[in-house]
Write an enzyme that holds these catalytic residues in place. Structure first.
Site, PDB file in Angstrom:
ATOM      1  N   GLY A  41       0.748  -1.135  -0.109  1.00 39.20           N
ATOM      2  CA  GLY A  41      -0.007  -0.090  -0.155  1.00 39.20           C
ATOM      3  C   GLY A  41       0.973   1.194   0.089  1.00 39.20           C
ATOM      4  O   GLY A  41       0.286   2.437  -0.162  1.00 39.20           O
TER       5      GLY A  41
ATOM      6  N   GLU B 255       4.226  -6.735   1.817  1.00 44.50           N
ATOM      7  CA  GLU B 255       3.723  -6.905   0.225  1.00 44.50           C
ATOM      8  C   GLU B 255       3.548  -5.812  -0.600  1.00 44.50           C
ATOM      9  O   GLU B 255       2.514  -5.495  -1.175  1.00 44.50           O
ATOM     10  CB  GLU B 255       2.449  -7.490   0.555  1.00 44.50           C
ATOM     11  CG  GLU B 255       1.960  -8.742   1.192  1.00 44.50           C
ATOM     12  CD  GLU B 255       0.516  -9.178   1.201  1.00 44.50           C
ATOM     13  OE1 GLU B 255      -0.326  -8.425   1.030  1.00 44.50           O
ATOM     14  OE2 GLU B 255       0.374 -10.508   2.169  1.00 44.50           O
TER      15      GLU B 255
ATOM     16  N   GLY C  91       4.053  -3.547  -3.795  1.00 43.76           N
ATOM     17  CA  GLY C  91       3.832  -3.733  -5.011  1.00 43.76           C
ATOM     18  C   GLY C  91       4.396  -2.689  -5.819  1.00 43.76           C
ATOM     19  O   GLY C  91       5.404  -2.592  -6.571  1.00 43.76           O
TER      20      GLY C  91
ATOM     21  N   ARG D 166      -5.039   2.923 -15.789  1.00 42.44           N
ATOM     22  CA  ARG D 166      -5.271   3.782 -14.577  1.00 42.44           C
ATOM     23  C   ARG D 166      -5.938   5.220 -14.828  1.00 42.44           C
ATOM     24  O   ARG D 166      -6.619   5.414 -13.956  1.00 42.44           O
ATOM     25  CB  ARG D 166      -3.733   3.924 -14.297  1.00 42.44           C
ATOM     26  CG  ARG D 166      -3.226   2.590 -13.468  1.00 42.44           C
ATOM     27  CD  ARG D 166      -2.072   2.736 -12.580  1.00 42.44           C
ATOM     28  NE  ARG D 166      -2.505   3.177 -11.204  1.00 42.44           N
ATOM     29  CZ  ARG D 166      -2.604   4.338 -10.672  1.00 42.44           C
ATOM     30  NH1 ARG D 166      -1.995   5.101 -11.375  1.00 42.44           N
ATOM     31  NH2 ARG D 166      -3.013   4.420  -9.464  1.00 42.44           N
TER      32      ARG D 166
ATOM     33  N   TYR E 110      -9.529   5.496 -12.615  1.00 41.73           N
ATOM     34  CA  TYR E 110      -9.264   6.200 -11.254  1.00 41.73           C
ATOM     35  C   TYR E 110      -8.934   7.597 -11.712  1.00 41.73           C
ATOM     36  O   TYR E 110      -8.551   8.270 -10.848  1.00 41.73           O
ATOM     37  CB  TYR E 110      -8.081   5.465 -10.621  1.00 41.73           C
ATOM     38  CG  TYR E 110      -7.615   4.204 -10.497  1.00 41.73           C
ATOM     39  CD1 TYR E 110      -8.811   3.278  -9.669  1.00 41.73           C
ATOM     40  CD2 TYR E 110      -6.792   3.333 -11.265  1.00 41.73           C
ATOM     41  CE1 TYR E 110      -8.787   1.935  -9.462  1.00 41.73           C
ATOM     42  CE2 TYR E 110      -6.777   2.025 -10.920  1.00 41.73           C
ATOM     43  CZ  TYR E 110      -7.506   1.167 -10.163  1.00 41.73           C
ATOM     44  OH  TYR E 110      -7.324   0.091  -9.986  1.00 41.73           O
TER      45      TYR E 110
ATOM     46  N   CYS F  31     -13.004   3.129 -28.692  1.00 40.92           N
ATOM     47  CA  CYS F  31     -14.280   3.879 -28.814  1.00 40.92           C
ATOM     48  C   CYS F  31     -15.030   4.195 -27.454  1.00 40.92           C
ATOM     49  O   CYS F  31     -15.920   3.624 -27.350  1.00 40.92           O
ATOM     50  CB  CYS F  31     -14.950   3.087 -29.761  1.00 40.92           C
ATOM     51  SG  CYS F  31     -14.261   2.893 -31.334  1.00 40.92           S
ATOM     52  N   GLU F  32     -14.249   4.989 -26.548  1.00 43.29           N
ATOM     53  CA  GLU F  32     -15.021   5.508 -25.514  1.00 43.29           C
ATOM     54  C   GLU F  32     -14.470   6.806 -25.126  1.00 43.29           C
ATOM     55  O   GLU F  32     -13.063   7.183 -25.333  1.00 43.29           O
ATOM     56  CB  GLU F  32     -14.736   4.396 -24.312  1.00 43.29           C
ATOM     57  CG  GLU F  32     -15.082   3.081 -24.588  1.00 43.29           C
ATOM     58  CD  GLU F  32     -15.442   2.564 -23.170  1.00 43.29           C
ATOM     59  OE1 GLU F  32     -15.791   3.150 -22.196  1.00 43.29           O
ATOM     60  OE2 GLU F  32     -15.567   1.128 -23.151  1.00 43.29           O
TER      61      GLU F  32
ATOM     62  N   TYR G 208       0.623  -1.905 -12.020  1.00 41.65           N
ATOM     63  CA  TYR G 208      -0.806  -1.968 -12.402  1.00 41.65           C
ATOM     64  C   TYR G 208      -0.967  -1.330 -13.887  1.00 41.65           C
ATOM     65  O   TYR G 208      -1.810  -0.675 -14.097  1.00 41.65           O
ATOM     66  CB  TYR G 208      -1.682  -1.124 -11.474  1.00 41.65           C
ATOM     67  CG  TYR G 208      -1.413  -1.692 -10.121  1.00 41.65           C
ATOM     68  CD1 TYR G 208      -2.141  -2.973  -9.726  1.00 41.65           C
ATOM     69  CD2 TYR G 208      -0.697  -1.216  -9.317  1.00 41.65           C
ATOM     70  CE1 TYR G 208      -1.886  -3.423  -8.477  1.00 41.65           C
ATOM     71  CE2 TYR G 208      -0.455  -1.397  -7.828  1.00 41.65           C
ATOM     72  CZ  TYR G 208      -1.172  -2.957  -7.522  1.00 41.65           C
ATOM     73  OH  TYR G 208      -0.998  -3.449  -6.364  1.00 41.65           O
TER      74      TYR G 208
END
Ligand code: LLP
Length: 441
Positions: free
Chosen positions: A263, A301, A303, A340, A344, A371-372, A400
């Site tokens: 985190g 942990e 990342g 990302r 987000y 197409c968005e 990510y």
């Protein structure tokens, strides 16, 4: 741009601008070129095409070293969170540095075992929805720890263990009900989130687990969310975990491990300070203070903090277009390659591979071909005026990035290269359309 470029020059150590000399007289070129380690990124874009993920092995090793140094005073194991970047070449590099792994699926476990059959003893298995098949496979290779997230899962695991005639070493992942200041999608430590068992109910479950001969109580685990830049939420969660460990020990349980999860956030916006030695040091201090005197083996942990700043996504400008007074730069990467910003509204620095101090700035949206309207990398961003064919690097894309890539719009996923000093290795070839169609009828 000068701000970004200056920051780029200062940016240690993965992606930096350097002067380039060319021609017989080795004349200094007018423009600065963006490098990864010793390699000019333009050369990689020319050789391997775009979109292309580029990682610096040096940066990954260095960040691991800094992280490890921050925890040097306590027995600990770094279990790199595979979900951040699960490419085999990256896992091999991280495994070779002596790390363990945090996995959340049978697929991630298989990746880890592919790079090192012996790594299972350093694997922790997290996740709210482990299937019997996944648990049985993990029991078979005797992983270090199952982070169990519910009572139902506990009994399902006990059943798998009984069937396999193995003992499952467990920690309960507790939900400490601690808020973390991060994007709501990646905050996990509140009672309203699906993760973990409420910390108040943990003792009862530990007592039940201890009564089962196929379960071995060994630790407590917690993870309150991702991209957290303040230390206080980590400390608050650890205080609650430390209290629980003391209670559990009084109840007669043997608690050898505390798994502190991951985190730790990184500075995506380069105007924020990004001194990893400082942030890792403060993070370690914040986690370790509540644990003083407890004598546990700490599992960590991380990342993003390890691989995020070590990767960039290269993409070239396909077209420029204007809709009235709005300017768009259409690049060849899209939300399927790097999600990302769309998912987000995450901010990522975008810098040109060649930069001239005198280049004018313009405000543009950097968008992909999908197409968005949500397919964008930046909106109303001041970037140097670019031409079609120019290449940009989207920074801090090592975590990510590829791991979240999809084949939406039947777009093959990018290739990945790992730079190590002056050497370059393709760790994943570009997907082809045939790859995508294989398996369909
Ligand atoms: N451990 C557990 C149990 C986790 O759920 C996670 C991340 C980590 C460790 C690693 O967290 P890190 O050190 O990387 O923050 N896709 C999102 C991030 C999702 C994180 C999910 N869990 C993003 O792009 O920001």
């Amino acid at each position: 741009m000068s701000r970004t470029a200056r920051r780029g020059i200062e940016r240690p150590p993965a992606f930096i601008y350097r002067e380039q000399r060319s021609g017989l007289l080795r004349r200094k070129s007018e423009s600065l070129a963006l490098f990864c380690d010793e390699i000019p990124l333009q050369r990689l874009a020319d050789s391997f095409g775009t979109p292309l993920y580029v990682y610096s092995a040096t940066a990954i090793r260095e960040r691991l070293q800094i992280f490890r140094h921050a925890f040097r005073r306590v027995p600990h194991t770094i279990c790199y969170s595979v979900k951040a970047n699960s490419s085999l070449g990256i896992l091999r590099l991280i495994g070779a540095a002596g790390c363990g792994f945090d996995v959340v699926s049978g697929g991630e476990m298989e990746r880890v075992l592919r790079v090192d059959r012996c790594a299972a003893k350093r694997v922790v298995f997290s996740g709210v929805g482990k299937t019997s098949e996944e648990m049985t496979a993990a029991l078979k290779v005797r992983i270090l720890l199952f982070n169990v997230e519910s009572e139902s899962e506990l009994w399902a695991l006990a059943e798998c263990a009984a069937r396999s005639k193995e003992k499952a070493r467990i920690a309960l992942r507790v939900n400490p009900d601690v808020p973390a200041n991060t994007h709501p999608y990646i905050s996990t430590g509140l009672q309203q989130h699906k993760f973990g068992v409420p910390i108040g109910e943990a003792r009862k479950l530990y007592a039940q687990a201890a009564g089962n001969r196929y379960l071995e109580v060994a630790g407590v685990s917690v993870h309150i969310g991702s991209q957290i830049s303040e230390v206080d939420p980590f400390s608050a969660a650890m205080e609650r975990v430390a209290d629980l460990v003391r209670e559990l020990r009084r109840d007669g349980h043997r608690i050898d491990y505390i798994d502190a999860g991951g985190g730790l956030g990184i500075a995506y916006d380069q105007s924020e300070s990004d001194d990893f030695e400082v942030s890792a040091g403060e993070y370690a201090e914040g986690l370790l203070r509540p644990l003083r005197g407890l004598r546990v083996h700490l599992l960590l942990e991380p990342g993003r903090a390890i691989v995020g700043p070590a990767g960039a996504l290269l993409t070239h400008v396909l077209y420029r277009k204007t809709n009235k007074d709005k300017k768009f730069v259409v690049v060849d990467a899209a939300m399927n390659d790097f999600l990302r910003p769309s998912l987000y509204e995450a901010y990522h620095e975008i810098v040109p591979l060649r930069f001239r101090k005198q280049d004018a700035l313009e405000k543009v949206d950097v968008v992909g071909p999908v197409c968005e309207s949500g397919d964008f990398f930046a909106r109303d961003r001041a970037l140097p005026v670019t031409s079609e064919g120019d290449v940009f690097a989207i920074l801090d894309a090592g975590a990510y990035g590829m791991a979240l890539a999809s084949n939406y719009n039947t777009r093959p996923r990018p290739a990945e290269v790992l730079v190590d000093g002056g050497s370059v290795r393709v760790i994943r070839r570009r997907e082809t359309i045939s790859d995508l169609l294989r398996g369909e009828s």
